[in-house]
Motif scaffolding. Structure first.
Motif, PDB file in Angstrom:
ATOM      1  N   UNK A 124      -5.064 -14.400  10.250  1.00 55.71           N
ATOM      2  CA  UNK A 124      -4.707 -13.607  11.434  1.00 55.71           C
ATOM      3  C   UNK A 124      -5.699 -12.470  11.669  1.00 55.71           C
ATOM      4  N   UNK A 125      -6.184 -11.868  10.583  1.00 58.09           N
ATOM      5  CA  UNK A 125      -7.087 -10.732  10.687  1.00 58.09           C
ATOM      6  C   UNK A 125      -8.015 -10.722   9.478  1.00 58.09           C
ATOM      7  N   UNK A 126      -9.304 -11.058   9.666  1.00 59.93           N
ATOM      8  CA  UNK A 126     -10.245 -11.121   8.540  1.00 59.93           C
ATOM      9  C   UNK A 126     -10.405  -9.801   7.791  1.00 59.93           C
ATOM     10  N   UNK A 127      -9.999  -8.694   8.387  1.00 56.47           N
ATOM     11  CA  UNK A 127     -10.135  -7.398   7.728  1.00 56.47           C
ATOM     12  C   UNK A 127      -9.040  -7.171   6.681  1.00 56.47           C
ATOM     13  N   UNK A 128      -8.012  -8.020   6.690  1.00 57.61           N
ATOM     14  CA  UNK A 128      -6.922  -7.862   5.731  1.00 57.61           C
ATOM     15  C   UNK A 128      -7.193  -8.766   4.521  1.00 57.61           C
ATOM     16  N   UNK A 129      -6.132  -9.198   3.840  1.00 54.59           N
ATOM     17  CA  UNK A 129      -6.319 -10.057   2.677  1.00 54.59           C
ATOM     18  C   UNK A 129      -6.186  -9.325   1.360  1.00 54.59           C
ATOM     19  N   UNK A 130      -5.854  -8.018   1.408  1.00 56.98           N
ATOM     20  CA  UNK A 130      -5.598  -7.282   0.168  1.00 56.98           C
ATOM     21  C   UNK A 130      -4.174  -6.741   0.179  1.00 56.98           C
ATOM     22  N   UNK A 131      -3.728  -6.258  -0.992  1.00 51.95           N
ATOM     23  CA  UNK A 131      -2.362  -5.755  -1.130  1.00 51.95           C
ATOM     24  C   UNK A 131      -2.267  -4.346  -0.558  1.00 51.95           C
ATOM     25  N   UNK A 132      -1.740  -4.250   0.652  1.00 46.98           N
ATOM     26  CA  UNK A 132      -1.698  -2.961   1.344  1.00 46.98           C
ATOM     27  C   UNK A 132      -0.787  -1.955   0.644  1.00 46.98           C
ATOM     28  N   UNK A 133       0.186  -2.456  -0.127  1.00 45.25           N
ATOM     29  CA  UNK A 133       1.084  -1.558  -0.855  1.00 45.25           C
ATOM     30  C   UNK A 133       0.310  -0.608  -1.757  1.00 45.25           C
ATOM     31  N   UNK A 134      -0.719  -1.118  -2.431  1.00 47.17           N
ATOM     32  CA  UNK A 134      -1.490  -0.281  -3.352  1.00 47.17           C
ATOM     33  C   UNK A 134      -2.133   0.894  -2.620  1.00 47.17           C
ATOM     34  N   UNK A 135      -2.633   0.639  -1.436  1.00 42.55           N
ATOM     35  CA  UNK A 135      -3.262   1.713  -0.670  1.00 42.55           C
ATOM     36  C   UNK A 135      -2.241   2.805  -0.352  1.00 42.55           C
TER      37      UNK A 135
END
Length: 571
Positions: A55-66
């Protein structure tokens, strides 16, 4: 550079993507730590992140950690705690950039490094993996070590092995190299114990009723020494407990045979020795390591289609006849039959129940197809249309829906030399990490028979196996493992003689026709059973009642066997 300490304290604050949000701040404020790790990835998580990336190539990481770092990054910096997490998922570079932006916003001079090279998606076809949604090799701990050696405050990675989150900091702290196999193996064991968070401190523990406090469990800490030995503990005043039992249970989680293969070392699980050395303190010693395999395991996830399901409630008498009637009517009324259709009748009802729920069973119909139209709302709406024309007492557990995408996990393997394991330092310099020069052929574990001796145990009583045996079970793709352990040498001798593969198949009829492997771990007084294909093609595709096999061990413990009366232990 190695730090001037005889022991380093490595804590864990996450066992999966969705674990307790406040655990990071609790670990940073609860006591001394040198490193804080977090495991955010699992096979299913990689599929979820892969869909996010579509959906969005800029994502793909665990946003919770941020979000966790918004309130805790400054605290870690103030306390001198270096953070190592695999929250980078499919985009460690993107998470590193976001962390640097966050540090600037908070006015912190945080040195952020990231480890990547695990993502093989652009080379999947040439490596023989076809066209998966995700393809990630399991990397080792030496990229993490390199980042910490260069002064990184935070290291984010992609798909490293869970234990590598501990191996990397330990190797950096003590200056280990690839040839320190026993030390590396000890760190792998410590990492395996703490990687699943509170499972090492009483969570999911078979004998939980024996623990004094199960409120707000503390997260585990590994105190590692330069020789790879460790003590598992937790912050003082936190809930749960660290005992030989809780550590044994976690050691049996999601394993196979005695040789535990990893990118840096093959760890001999049958050499582990545990000892209670104080309140909430368990020592791990004697761990031996062998050369790692020449290949790296690869996590492959494929989008397989759309899945939809209908769950109907059957109450009272004639349950099986009601189920048969509905199935016949539903199949006749379907506008088009999907590629795959599975029915499962869960007999949760009991005779003469004094509650309606206790008198009810569930009939589930699951459909899968590559064409969303065949398993969309018309599929589930078919059940609604039968509402006034089927068995008495018809009701659904949910309204019609459109179905959801599902995926399939499969493991792959690639020559370690073909994977470009990289670490990008805070100054932007990228360094390639060579695979272990010791890699080579690994002796394959073979399924072990039961003990050759047959002891006269005297009188017996019919009782649940779980009165004396603990269990921990879990999933690896379509395979499940059940590790069982007991707490005395005599009990292990009895367990070893009694619990054959044939006996397990007798006690668990659902696996009677499947391949079951049996492995002995006498030092842990444990036996591990590995059951092939019981979970089909993995959790994302599986519609089994317990899709990740988390309760399978408890089911086995509940089955009645003939236990010697000399074992009068009651739970």
């Amino acid at each position: 550079m190695p730090i001037d300490k005889s022991v380093v304290r490595i804590g864990n604050a996450s066992g999966f993507y969705g674990d307790r949000f406040n655990a990071v701040s609790e670990m940073l404020t609860g006591g001394d730590l040198d490193y804080l790790t977090g495991d955010y990835l699992a096979e299913l998580t990689m599929l979820i992140l892969g869909r996010d990336r579509l959906k969005d190539p800029k994502t793909g990481y665990a946003k919770t950690f941020l979000r966790q770092m918004e309130g805790s990054l400054g605290l870690a910096m103030d306390n001198g705690v270096q953070i190592v997490v695999n929250a980078g998922g499919l985009n460690p570079h993107g998470l590193a950039v976001a962390l640097r932006e966050l540090a600037d916003k908070l006015g912190l001079d945080t040195q952020v490094a990231f480890v990547d090279g695990d993502d093989l998606i652009s080379r999947a076809d040439e490596l023989g993996f076809g066209a998966p949604l995700t393809a990630n090799a399991y990397l080792g701990g030496f990229g993490i070590k390199a980042a910490l050696d260069r002064g990184a405050d935070v290291v984010v990675t992609g798909r490293v092995t869970d234990a590598s989150l501990t191996v990397g900091p330990a190797a950096a702290a003590f200056g280990w190299c690839h040839r320190d196999l026993d030390a590396l193996a000890g760190a792998v064991v410590a990492g395996h114990v703490i990687e699943c968070g509170a499972q090492a401190t009483g969570g999911n523990y078979a004998f939980f009723t024996e623990l004094k406090s199960m409120g707000h469990l503390g997260f585990p800490i590994a105190e590692l020494s330069a020789d790879g030995s460790s003590v598992i503990t937790k912050h003082a005043g936190t809930g749960g407990a660290v005992t030989v039992g809780t550590v044994t249970a976690q050691l049996l989680y999601e394993i196979g045979g005695p040789r535990y293969l990893g990118p840096d070392v093959t760890t001999r699980l049958d050499t582990i020795r545990l000892s209670q050395v104080g309140d909430d303190r368990v020592s791990i010693t004697g761990v031996r390591g062998e050369n790692p395999p020449s290949t790296l395991k690869v996590s492959l996830n494929h989008l397989a289609g759309i899945r939809n399901e209908v769950d109907v409630v059957l109450t009272g008498l004639d349950i099986e006849a009601k189920a048969a009637l509905f199935q016949e009517q539903f199949m006749a009324a379907l506008p088009v039959e999907p590629e795959q259709l599975e029915w499962e009748l869960a007999r949760l009802d009991r005779p003469d129940s004094d509650t309606e729920e206790g008198a009810s069973a569930l009939l589930r119909c699951v459909a899968r197809d590559s064409d969303p139209k065949k398993v969309g709302r018309p599929f589930s709406a078919t059940a609604v249309e039968l509402g006034l024309a089927t068995y008495p007492g018809f009701t659904l557990t949910a309204p019609p829906g459109n179905g959801t995408p599902f995926g399939v996990f499969t493991p792959g393997y690639v020559d370690a030399a073909l994977v470009e394991h990289r670490v990008t330092q805070p100054d932007g310099v990228s360094v390639r990490i060579d695979p272990s020069p010791l890699r080579g052929e690994v002796v394959a574990d073979t399924s072990e028979p039961t003990a050759s001796t047959h002891t006269d145990w005297g009188t017996t009583r019919r009782a649940p196996l779980g009165e004396i045996a603990g269990a921990r079970s879990g999933d690896k793709g379509g395979t499940a493992n059940i590790g069982l352990w007991v707490r005395s040498d005599d009990e292990f001798t009895w367990l070893d003689e009694t619990l054959t593969v044939e006996k397990v198949k007798e006690l668990l009829p659902e696996v009677a026709d499947l391949v079951v492997h049996r492995y002995r771990l006498p030092n842990l007084r444990a036996i591990n059973f590995v059951i092939e294909e019981v979970l089909g093609r993995g959790v994302a595709d599986n519609v089994r009642f317990d899709p990740q096999a988390k309760g399978m061990g408890e089911w086995l413990r509940s089955r009645h066997v003939d236990i010697p009366t000399r074992f009068n232990r009651k739970v």
